[in-house]
Write a protein that holds these residues in place. Sequence first.
Motif, PDB file in Angstrom:
ATOM      1  N   PHE A 111      15.358  27.753   3.984  1.00 27.01           N
ATOM      2  CA  PHE A 111      14.962  27.221   2.681  1.00 27.01           C
ATOM      3  C   PHE A 111      13.457  26.980   2.733  1.00 27.01           C
ATOM      4  O   PHE A 111      12.893  26.679   3.792  1.00 27.01           O
ATOM      5  N   ASP A 112      12.795  27.154   1.598  1.00 23.32           N
ATOM      6  CA  ASP A 112      11.338  27.015   1.520  1.00 23.32           C
ATOM      7  C   ASP A 112      10.964  25.610   1.062  1.00 23.32           C
ATOM      8  O   ASP A 112      11.635  25.024   0.195  1.00 23.32           O
ATOM      9  N   VAL A 113       9.887  25.094   1.632  1.00 24.19           N
ATOM     10  CA  VAL A 113       9.456  23.730   1.364  1.00 24.19           C
ATOM     11  C   VAL A 113       7.979  23.735   0.990  1.00 24.19           C
ATOM     12  O   VAL A 113       7.144  24.305   1.700  1.00 24.19           O
ATOM     13  N   ASP A 114       7.635  23.082  -0.127  1.00 23.97           N
ATOM     14  CA  ASP A 114       6.243  22.929  -0.543  1.00 23.97           C
ATOM     15  C   ASP A 114       5.742  21.548  -0.157  1.00 23.97           C
ATOM     16  O   ASP A 114       6.487  20.558  -0.224  1.00 23.97           O
ATOM     17  N   PHE A 115       4.468  21.482   0.234  1.00 30.29           N
ATOM     18  CA  PHE A 115       3.833  20.230   0.652  1.00 30.29           C
ATOM     19  C   PHE A 115       2.599  19.976  -0.212  1.00 30.29           C
ATOM     20  O   PHE A 115       1.827  20.891  -0.497  1.00 30.29           O
ATOM     21  N   LEU A 116       2.419  18.713  -0.589  1.00 22.39           N
ATOM     22  CA  LEU A 116       1.206  18.249  -1.267  1.00 22.39           C
ATOM     23  C   LEU A 116       0.766  17.012  -0.501  1.00 22.39           C
ATOM     24  O   LEU A 116       1.311  15.920  -0.678  1.00 22.39           O
ATOM     25  N   MET A 117      -0.221  17.172   0.379  1.00 26.93           N
ATOM     26  CA  MET A 117      -0.530  16.149   1.372  1.00 26.93           C
ATOM     27  C   MET A 117      -1.976  15.665   1.292  1.00 26.93           C
ATOM     28  O   MET A 117      -2.882  16.420   0.955  1.00 26.93           O
ATOM     29  N   HIS A 118      -2.171  14.375   1.637  1.00 27.47           N
ATOM     30  CA  HIS A 118      -3.504  13.823   1.844  1.00 27.47           C
ATOM     31  C   HIS A 118      -3.855  14.080   3.301  1.00 27.47           C
ATOM     32  O   HIS A 118      -3.786  13.193   4.145  1.00 27.47           O
ATOM     33  N   GLU A 119      -4.227  15.295   3.608  1.00 27.01           N
ATOM     34  CA  GLU A 119      -4.392  15.683   5.009  1.00 27.01           C
ATOM     35  C   GLU A 119      -5.475  14.890   5.719  1.00 27.01           C
ATOM     36  O   GLU A 119      -5.336  14.552   6.894  1.00 27.01           O
ATOM     37  N   GLU A 120      -6.560  14.578   5.023  1.00 23.73           N
ATOM     38  CA  GLU A 120      -7.642  13.861   5.681  1.00 23.73           C
ATOM     39  C   GLU A 120      -7.173  12.491   6.144  1.00 23.73           C
ATOM     40  O   GLU A 120      -7.593  11.982   7.174  1.00 23.73           O
ATOM     41  N   THR A 121      -6.260  11.885   5.394  1.00 20.69           N
ATOM     42  CA  THR A 121      -5.729  10.584   5.785  1.00 20.69           C
ATOM     43  C   THR A 121      -4.832  10.719   6.997  1.00 20.69           C
ATOM     44  O   THR A 121      -4.880   9.924   7.929  1.00 20.69           O
ATOM     45  N   ALA A 122      -3.978  11.732   7.000  1.00 22.09           N
ATOM     46  CA  ALA A 122      -3.075  11.942   8.127  1.00 22.09           C
ATOM     47  C   ALA A 122      -3.864  12.183   9.405  1.00 22.09           C
ATOM     48  O   ALA A 122      -3.509  11.696  10.476  1.00 22.09           O
ATOM     49  N   LEU A 123      -4.961  12.935   9.301  1.00 26.89           N
ATOM     50  CA  LEU A 123      -5.770  13.224  10.476  1.00 26.89           C
ATOM     51  C   LEU A 123      -6.488  11.966  10.966  1.00 26.89           C
ATOM     52  O   LEU A 123      -6.610  11.728  12.161  1.00 26.89           O
ATOM     53  N   ALA A 124      -6.948  11.153  10.041  1.00 22.11           N
ATOM     54  CA  ALA A 124      -7.717   9.969  10.414  1.00 22.11           C
ATOM     55  C   ALA A 124      -6.875   8.951  11.166  1.00 22.11           C
ATOM     56  O   ALA A 124      -7.392   8.180  11.967  1.00 22.11           O
ATOM     57  N   HIS A 125      -5.563   8.945  10.921  1.00 23.84           N
ATOM     58  CA  HIS A 125      -4.683   7.955  11.538  1.00 23.84           C
ATOM     59  C   HIS A 125      -3.772   8.574  12.594  1.00 23.84           C
ATOM     60  O   HIS A 125      -2.697   8.055  12.853  1.00 23.84           O
ATOM     61  N   ASP A 162      -1.265  11.187  -6.877  1.00 23.90           N
ATOM     62  CA  ASP A 162      -2.398  10.416  -7.373  1.00 23.90           C
ATOM     63  C   ASP A 162      -2.269   8.937  -7.023  1.00 23.90           C
ATOM     64  O   ASP A 162      -3.265   8.217  -6.946  1.00 23.90           O
ATOM     65  N   ALA A 163      -1.029   8.471  -6.813  1.00 30.30           N
ATOM     66  CA  ALA A 163      -0.790   7.076  -6.452  1.00 30.30           C
ATOM     67  C   ALA A 163      -0.861   6.846  -4.945  1.00 30.30           C
ATOM     68  O   ALA A 163      -0.682   5.714  -4.492  1.00 30.30           O
ATOM     69  N   GLY A 164      -1.106   7.904  -4.171  1.00 32.57           N
ATOM     70  CA  GLY A 164      -1.268   7.738  -2.731  1.00 32.57           C
ATOM     71  C   GLY A 164      -0.139   8.252  -1.875  1.00 32.57           C
ATOM     72  O   GLY A 164      -0.204   8.152  -0.653  1.00 32.57           O
ATOM     73  N   PHE A 165       0.914   8.790  -2.492  1.00 32.52           N
ATOM     74  CA  PHE A 165       2.021   9.343  -1.723  1.00 32.52           C
ATOM     75  C   PHE A 165       1.709  10.768  -1.271  1.00 32.52           C
ATOM     76  O   PHE A 165       1.076  11.537  -2.003  1.00 32.52           O
ATOM     77  N   ASP A 166       2.161  11.124  -0.081  1.00 32.99           N
ATOM     78  CA  ASP A 166       2.283  12.526   0.270  1.00 32.99           C
ATOM     79  C   ASP A 166       3.608  13.013  -0.301  1.00 32.99           C
ATOM     80  O   ASP A 166       4.580  12.245  -0.371  1.00 32.99           O
ATOM     81  N   VAL A 167       3.664  14.270  -0.727  1.00 31.34           N
ATOM     82  CA  VAL A 167       4.842  14.765  -1.442  1.00 31.34           C
ATOM     83  C   VAL A 167       5.373  16.031  -0.778  1.00 31.34           C
ATOM     84  O   VAL A 167       4.614  16.929  -0.425  1.00 31.34           O
ATOM     85  N   VAL A 168       6.681  16.068  -0.606  1.00 27.78           N
ATOM     86  CA  VAL A 168       7.368  17.229  -0.041  1.00 27.78           C
ATOM     87  C   VAL A 168       8.426  17.682  -1.037  1.00 27.78           C
ATOM     88  O   VAL A 168       9.193  16.862  -1.537  1.00 27.78           O
ATOM     89  N   LEU A 169       8.451  18.986  -1.317  1.00 22.92           N
ATOM     90  CA  LEU A 169       9.368  19.510  -2.333  1.00 22.92           C
ATOM     91  C   LEU A 169      10.189  20.661  -1.746  1.00 22.92           C
ATOM     92  O   LEU A 169       9.769  21.810  -1.745  1.00 22.92           O
ATOM     93  N   PRO A 170      11.386  20.370  -1.237  1.00 24.11           N
ATOM     94  CA  PRO A 170      12.247  21.433  -0.725  1.00 24.11           C
ATOM     95  C   PRO A 170      12.868  22.229  -1.872  1.00 24.11           C
ATOM     96  O   PRO A 170      13.115  21.702  -2.959  1.00 24.11           O
ATOM     97  N   ASN A 171      13.113  23.495  -1.633  1.00 20.05           N
ATOM     98  CA  ASN A 171      13.888  24.322  -2.554  1.00 20.05           C
ATOM     99  C   ASN A 171      15.301  24.481  -1.991  1.00 20.05           C
ATOM    100  O   ASN A 171      15.470  24.683  -0.776  1.00 20.05           O
ATOM    101  N   PHE A 172      16.285  24.398  -2.852  1.00 19.66           N
ATOM    102  CA  PHE A 172      17.623  24.750  -2.398  1.00 19.66           C
ATOM    103  C   PHE A 172      17.639  26.233  -2.031  1.00 19.66           C
ATOM    104  O   PHE A 172      16.843  27.030  -2.551  1.00 19.66           O
ATOM    105  N   ARG A 173      18.516  26.592  -1.143  1.00 15.82           N
ATOM    106  CA  ARG A 173      18.616  27.984  -0.713  1.00 15.82           C
ATOM    107  C   ARG A 173      18.801  28.898  -1.929  1.00 15.82           C
ATOM    108  O   ARG A 173      19.578  28.600  -2.826  1.00 15.82           O
ATOM    109  N   SER A 174      18.068  29.985  -1.954  1.00 10.25           N
ATOM    110  CA  SER A 174      18.097  31.012  -3.013  1.00 10.25           C
ATOM    111  C   SER A 174      17.278  30.634  -4.240  1.00 10.25           C
ATOM    112  O   SER A 174      17.227  31.407  -5.195  1.00 10.25           O
ATOM    113  N   CYS A 175      16.615  29.471  -4.241  1.00 10.92           N
ATOM    114  CA  CYS A 175      15.906  29.016  -5.442  1.00 10.92           C
ATOM    115  C   CYS A 175      14.393  29.202  -5.384  1.00 10.92           C
ATOM    116  O   CYS A 175      13.697  28.836  -6.333  1.00 10.92           O
TER     117      CYS A 175
END
Length: 484
Positions: free
Chosen positions: A113-127, A202-215
């Motif tokens: 299954f495919d997963v999309d990421f929307l991340m605050h990468e600079e924050t993850a790296l800093a910590h 925009d509120a500060g969350f990192d976001v992960v969006l999985p797709n169901f199989r075949s979608c």
Amino acid sequence: MAQNQNANADCAVGKQNDSSSVLGMGDGDVHTHNSTSSVPPNGCLQTHYRNIVDTHTFRTFSPPWWAKNRHVQTVYGSGALMQKIRGGLHTQERKVVERFRRQRWETPDGDFFDVDFLMHEETALAHAGDMGTSSSSSNAHVREQSFFDMCAEYCSYPSTEIENRFDRKIDAALPPICIIMHGLEGNSRSGTCARLAKTLFDAGFDVVLPNFRSCSGEDSRHLRAYHVGFTTDLNFLTRRFFDIDRRRRYYITGFSLGGNVTTKFLGELGDTETVETRSPGDAVSPFPSRNIFGGCTWSVPLDPYMCQPVIDAPGFNRWVYAGNFLKTLKRKATEANKRFPGQFDLNKILQAKSIYEFDHNYIAPVWGYTSAQDYYIQNRGKKFLSKIKVPYVCINAIDDPFIDPACLPTQEQIDRKFDFDQETPSPEDTETVSPSPPPPVRLVYHAHGGHGGFLSGCVEGNWWLPREICQYFLHVDKQMCQLL
């Protein structure tokens, strides 16, 4: 429901009035938590979680005069109509989708299954400091990796044991991660998912969006793809996420079919294990399994058995809603028949004029159910509500054209742990001595809103429901982090 006096407050991390806010994402923010807070005794955790849910103020949805019709709310409010007319997403939706980064996650059963990421990468790296290794070169290697990069190491190897790289427990300074589950035949890049992803990001969350199989644009490798109660991939993904980075806080939200899957998964998780330790020598944590701090679902058919006749009702529902789903479902069944001939009766599927007929002739036999009715009853999300052990809210509209209002459970039924299979209260509710506390579950029903609509105006970016969900998660995260 009382009107929230802060309805127009900025839905953003770091803009809360309380100085104990732990989600600040602004440059130079100092991240702290309330040092005077104490962890409730284990027996009181459920009561504490329930209090977190009950103390949040939800706004009452009031549609404009021209959008009180359920179909206007559903077709126009969801953005589906305008997307079809324009041939694409709104400008803001398109811009956020362009920032998604995709990974393909291989599954233990040989599918993907495919997963999309929307991340605050600079924050993850800093910590990314304080690694659990003695080698400075190893530490330097980990510091260069974001959460996305760490996931990329393992997403192609579902059976590989994940190295525990971090000695630290949950880190309130790191942004929480919210997982968004889409609906039937949708995908992670739909307008609905894009709007919520942008609001949370925009509120500060990192976001992960999985797709169901075949979608996600490519058919499943197997005959089986997904269904209204398919929690296998969500279970796998959250387990891997927890093993990859145990400092993170995770939230799950789902819409429509994805909401039922989310509800069922959280109930299954709460029913099987309440607490997971971080390592063999760790003390028991006050937090639920896998650092999943909470959930929120909306426009959820919590009882597919009762909702199926509604979406299949002759007229507009069958012509527009069911008919739209059947187009892609039949195409996928046709392709599956080419690769797996003789596993089902394709002619019956192609002749199906309702969701019920498709489910009865394809989903039920392929997944081992005796009938569509058996499939619906076994996967009713509402029977898992009382088993949920994290702060959870379900938001539905009474005028949802996909849902029979009679199937929506009441708050009293959930508090009494009503057995929806037996149509009776939980056995422990009949006891006169020490009944268990009610689950941390809250039901929020609005008179209007349609299915995934909640259209409050015609201005792009005026997204009522995403802001409502975001405010709820901010409230839960702030309260939960005070236990750290």
